[in-house]
Design an enzyme around this catalytic site. Structure first.
Site, PDB file in Angstrom:
ATOM      1  N   HIS A   1      -2.565  11.508   1.385  1.00  0.00           N
ATOM      2  CA  HIS A   1      -4.074  10.743   1.129  1.00  0.00           C
ATOM      3  C   HIS A   1      -5.175  12.014   1.222  1.00  0.00           C
ATOM      4  CE1 HIS A   1      -2.393   6.719   1.083  1.00  0.00           C
ATOM      5  NE2 HIS A   1      -3.208   6.384   0.492  1.00  0.00           N
TER       6      HIS A   1
ATOM      7  N   ASP B   1      -0.589   0.633   3.996  1.00  0.00           N
ATOM      8  CA  ASP B   1      -0.857   1.091   2.328  1.00  0.00           C
ATOM      9  C   ASP B   1      -1.200   0.080   2.172  1.00  0.00           C
ATOM     10  OD1 ASP B   1      -1.693   3.452   2.072  1.00  0.00           O
ATOM     11  OD2 ASP B   1      -1.083   2.161   0.235  1.00  0.00           O
TER      12      ASP B   1
ATOM     13  N   ARG C   1      -6.403   1.459  -9.432  1.00  0.00           N
ATOM     14  CA  ARG C   1      -7.284   0.691  -8.825  1.00  0.00           C
ATOM     15  C   ARG C   1      -8.978   1.706  -9.414  1.00  0.00           C
ATOM     16  NH1 ARG C   1      -6.203   0.149  -1.990  1.00  0.00           N
ATOM     17  NH2 ARG C   1      -5.491  -1.911  -2.968  1.00  0.00           N
TER      18      ARG C   1
ATOM     19  N   ARG D   1      -7.705  -0.402   4.811  1.00  0.00           N
ATOM     20  CA  ARG D   1      -7.818   0.921   5.951  1.00  0.00           C
ATOM     21  C   ARG D   1      -8.826  -0.031   6.741  1.00  0.00           C
ATOM     22  NH1 ARG D   1     -11.483   3.122   1.183  1.00  0.00           N
ATOM     23  NH2 ARG D   1     -10.221   3.329   0.264  1.00  0.00           N
TER      24      ARG D   1
HETATM   25  C1  MIC Z   1      -6.142   3.056  -1.218  1.00  0.00           C
HETATM   26  O1  MIC Z   1      -4.860   2.874  -2.495  1.00  0.00           O
HETATM   27  O2  MIC Z   1      -7.288   2.435  -1.857  1.00  0.00           O
HETATM   28  C2  MIC Z   1      -5.101   3.386  -0.400  1.00  0.00           C
HETATM   29  C3  MIC Z   1      -5.972   4.927  -0.009  1.00  0.00           C
HETATM   30  O3  MIC Z   1      -4.239   4.248  -0.769  1.00  0.00           O
HETATM   31  C4  MIC Z   1      -5.820   2.898   0.677  1.00  0.00           C
HETATM   32  C5  MIC Z   1      -5.588   3.216   2.218  1.00  0.00           C
HETATM   33  C6  MIC Z   1      -6.171   3.990   2.969  1.00  0.00           C
HETATM   34  O4  MIC Z   1      -7.747   3.551   2.669  1.00  0.00           O
HETATM   35  O5  MIC Z   1      -6.165   4.709   3.398  1.00  0.00           O
HETATM   36  C7  MIC Z   1      -5.153   1.569   0.882  1.00  0.00           C
HETATM   37  O6  MIC Z   1      -4.348   1.048  -0.650  1.00  0.00           O
HETATM   38  O7  MIC Z   1      -4.397   0.345   1.967  1.00  0.00           O
HETATM   39 FE1  SF4 Z   2      -2.476   6.113  -2.511  1.00  0.00          FE
HETATM   40 FE2  SF4 Z   2      -3.920   4.364  -2.647  1.00  0.00          FE
HETATM   41 FE3  SF4 Z   2      -3.722   5.907  -4.435  1.00  0.00          FE
HETATM   42 FE4  SF4 Z   2      -0.632   4.786  -4.087  1.00  0.00          FE
HETATM   43  S1  SF4 Z   2      -3.014   3.817  -4.447  1.00  0.00           S
HETATM   44  S2  SF4 Z   2      -1.713   7.353  -4.918  1.00  0.00           S
HETATM   45  S3  SF4 Z   2      -1.461   4.897  -1.924  1.00  0.00           S
HETATM   46  S4  SF4 Z   2      -4.422   6.281  -3.213  1.00  0.00           S
END
Ligand code: MIC
Ligand code: SF4
Length: 754
Positions: free
Chosen positions: A96, A160, A448, A645
């Site tokens: 990350h 995660d 996302r 998180r």
């Molecule tokens: C995400 O996709 O939002 C993350 C970053 O992978 C998070 C973890 C984090 O915030 O470190 C997740 O999906 O849990």
């Molecule tokens: Fe990384 Fe989370 Fe994005 Fe997957 S969704 S690539 S674990 S930041």
């Protein structure tokens, strides 16, 4: 690095026995999810049928995985647990903290120097406690887990939310906060409310432009971002068996976006092929002996309505490619409707960037299929209109696609190859011009697309689609382009239609890699020193949170009433803030800065009731804390959606917030709040949200009688002296109330009382 075949054989040996027993106790055929759940009961013995969505159950997961951004807090907590080594196989993955800017070589070198302190910390803690360490550049946690550790019928947890990716290989893999991981790493059970079960029957076969991604984009559209909360989604049917294993991973991965606890598929040939290709024929041999236990019973899939709480059917032969977004992953638009939808909503049609990769869509097959579109464009003399970037899922994938000429194909179009890491998916993208905050559109294969997530610009409209669609859309530069019906102009002015994508599911010549990036822990780590500098701005040792004083909370101030969507990205933003993930005091300066204040519709601008002035949320929280005044946060539905998180729970705890009162919670966030000694409450009557006023002072009336199943009463005293007593529900059981009383779950472990 090798997977532990003996451990897996043990799981299979007990599975058969326990599943047979569970089938008798439950008195009917079993789904795959139930089989895995029952065979991982902590006490080892199925004794009764659990009530879905109600009973808390203790489980014994087989593995734990953590990624760098969450592992820091998880391991800082684990260091307090007083253990010599982790009790179950555990890995840490550095993915990350690597920014995407110029391209892999330069970007990785910069990350290695900028985050050296953090990587060194993670590497030495891993070394000390028997944890496998995957170095920066080795790849994204979920692809590495799929390639190396996931196995059909297993149960794992990971810090995660997209840990669920391993469902593609028939696991129950569940995202949790660091404190949950600490329980399991310390040799304790892991608690989960027995999930509800959603069955998704896939008929037909994917064809043409449609990809596995479209299945989950469609499911997200149907179920919405909270429709899967508290449920496992189990996929079955001919459409499921017709699909690749990594495609199944994509579907399970993005199940996090509907709030599902996890998703999974029954063991089949696609999994055999994938396991064999990733050098795990041993697992195939072991799994084949118990194959009937690694999928749902035939009667279940024949009459799903009798066994699942909800059933959805999707005919893959009729499914259209989807483009979901902007700003939320559940707003689905079939490609044929995009032109009209974009025009009606004023979405910018010009696509600036196409990004392929992230943990959910970075497999060999994804890269190969997207490259087949690029290849055609190049062959036809079409100049791509948008910029293009890719993030391979692992070094093994990158090495193999380079060997097989796939990277060279991408490069013909000027594609930037970023590090095998999360990169733009988590705001680790130094995108030129983002600071101008211009309205623009990007398309990506991530999962996302919350506001500001990729590049920090609230006006970037991010759309989620399959890698092959990303390629086609980026080449056309037009969000309304439908590759099935539309043509593109080439450099000779001819109209060209792109053929549907194609690509090998697995590399014909097998996977290859020179250095996968794994570091095994010391056989005896007791002498390994873990240093955390007291002056570091990246890492800070944790001080235990105070225990509850046994009294009602009185005179609390309303810190913020959050309006609308409030994801963990709003509560504890990622991107530039990722650098403080190991430093609670520093990262607390991002607390709720993305949340919209219901009273002025602005972000990060709330009233300080002590001064009457408006200020940033963390500053106001710090002012209340300094004055010894407790505070509370109020929110809407699905509060804490998204990430696992736990910073989103630890920051308010650290800044003196005592309770979070919302219409509903996302699962992981609710647990994280409980674990950190916070009160996670929901309105008994949702309409009471409207009664809460900006200048309110809050008194708890009966916290001293905090009991499972009993709502709490909160008195809101308004500025004019009038009052409203609001009933707040909670889901704490006895042991969780114990966490609250102790100040946090970790305080109990540290005291040896858990
Ligand atoms: C995400 O996709 O939002 C993350 C970053 O992978 C998070 C973890 C984090 O915030 O470190 C997740 O999906 O849990
Ligand atoms: Fe990384 Fe989370 Fe994005 Fe997957 S969704 S690539 S674990 S930041």
């Amino acid at each position: 690095m090798a997977f532990d075949i003996e451990m897996i054989k043990k799981v299979y040996a007990t599975m058969a026995e326990r599943v047979d027993k569970a089938r008798q106790i439950v008195g009917r055929p079993l789904t795959l999810s139930e089989k895995i759940l029952y065979s991982h009961l902590w006490d080892g013995n199925p004794t009764h049928a659990f009530t879905r969505g109600k009973d808390y159950v203790d489980f014994a997961p087989d593995r734990v995985a953590c990624q760098d951004a969450t592992a820091q807090m998880a391991l800082l907590q684990f260091m307090h647990a007083g253990k010599k080594t982790v009790a179950v196989p555990t890995t840490v993955h550095c993915d990350h903290l690597i920014q995407a800017k110029v391209g892999a070589t330069t970007d990785l070198a910069i990350a290695n120097s900028q985050s050296k302190e953090v990587f060194d910390f993670l590497s030495s803690v891993s070394n000390k406690y028997g944890i496998g360490f995957w170095k920066p550049g080795s790849g994204i946690i979920h692809q590495i887990v799929l390639e190396n550790y996931a196995f059909p019928g297993g149960m794992m947890i990971g810090t995660d939310s997209h840990t669920v990716n391993a469902g593609g290989l028939g696991m129950l893999a569940i995202g949790v906060g660091g404190a949950d991981a600490v329980d399991v790493m310390s040799g304790m059970s892991w608690e989960l409310k027995f999930p509800k079960l959603i069955g998704v029957k896939l008929t037909g076969k994917l064809n043409g432009w449609t990809a596995p991604k479209d299945v989950i984009l469609k499911v997200a559209d149907i179920l919405t971002v909270k429709g899967g909360t508290g449920a496992i989604v189990e996929y079955f049917g001919e459409g499921a068996t017709n699909m690749s294993c990594t495609g199944k991973g994509t579907i399970c991965n993005m199940g996090a976006e509907i709030g599902a606890t996890t998703s999974t598929f029954g063991y089949d040939d696609s999994m055999r092929r994938y396991l064999a290709a990733t050098n795990r024929q041993d697992i195939v041999d072991a799994a084949d002996k118990v194959a009937g236990y690694l999928t749902g019973d035939t009667e279940v899939y024949a009459n799903p309505n009798n066994y699942f709480d909800q059933v959805i059917e999707i005919n893959l032969s009729e499914l259209e490619p989807h483009i979901n977004g902007p700003f939320t992953p559940d707003r689905g638009t079939p490609v044929s409707k995009m032109k009209a939808e974009a025009a009606a909503n004023g979405w910018p049609l010009k696509i600036e960037w196409g990004l392929i990769g992230s943990c959910t869509n970075s497999s060999y097959e994804d890269m190969a299929r997207a490259a087949s579109i690029v290849e055609q464009a190049v062959a036809h003399g079409i100049t791509p209109k948008a910029e293009f970037g890719i993030n391979p899922g692992s070094e093994q994938i990158r090495y193999t696609i380079e060997r097989d000429g796939i990277i060279a194909t991408f490069e013909k179009m000027g594609t930037k190859v970023f590090t095998n890491a999360c990169g733009p998916c988590i705001g680790q993208w130094d995108r030129a011009g983002a600071e101008k905050q211009e309205k623009n559109t990007i398309v990506h294969s991530f999962n996302r697309n919350f506001s500001k997530r990729a590049d920090g610009n609230p006006n970037t409209h991010a759309f989620v689609t399959s890698p092959e669609m990303v390629a086609a859309l980026a080449i056309s530069g037009d969000l309304s382009f439908n590759p099935i019906t539309d043509t593109l102009l080439n450099d000779k002015g001819e109209e060209v239609r792109l053929n549907p994508p194609h690509g090998d599911e697995l590399p014909k010549r097998g996977f290859d890699v020179e250095d996968a990036g794994f570091q095994a822990p010391a056989a005896d780590g007791s002498n390994v020193q873990v240093a955390v500098s007291p002056t570091s701005d990246r890492l800070q040792l944790l001080a235990p949170f105070d225990a509850w004083d046994g009294k009602n909370i009185c005179g609390a101030k309303l810190l913020i009433k959050a309006f609308g969507k409030c994801t963990t990205d709003h509560i504890s933003m990622a991107g530039p803030w990722l650098r403080f993930r190991g430093h609670l005091d520093n990262i607390s300066n991002n607390m709720l800065i993305g949340a919209v204040n219901a009273y002025n519709q602005e972000a990060n601008k709330v009233k300080n009731q002590l001064t009457g002035l408006y200020d940033a949320v963390p500053s106001v929280a710090r002012a209340y804390k300094a004055a010894g005044i407790p505070s509370i946060v109020v929110g809407d539905h699905n509060y804490g959606e998204g990430s696992s998180r736990e910073h989103a729970a630890m920051e308010p705890r650290f800044l003196g917030v005592k309770a979070v009162l919302v219409k509903s919670f996302a699962r992981i966030h609710e647990t994280n709040l409980k674990k950190q000694g916070m009160l996670a409450l929901t309105f008994a009557n949702e309409a009471d949200y409207d009664k809460i006023q900006e200048n309110d002072t809050i008194n708890f009336l009966d916290l001293t009688e905090f009991t499972p199943g009993q709502p709490l009463s909160l008195e809101f005293v308004h500025a004019d002296g009038s009052k409203d007593v609001i009933l707040a529900n909670h889901t704490y059981n006895d042991s969780q109330i114990g966490w609250y009383v102790a100040g946090s779950a970790l305080n109990l472990i540290a005291a040896g009382k858990a």
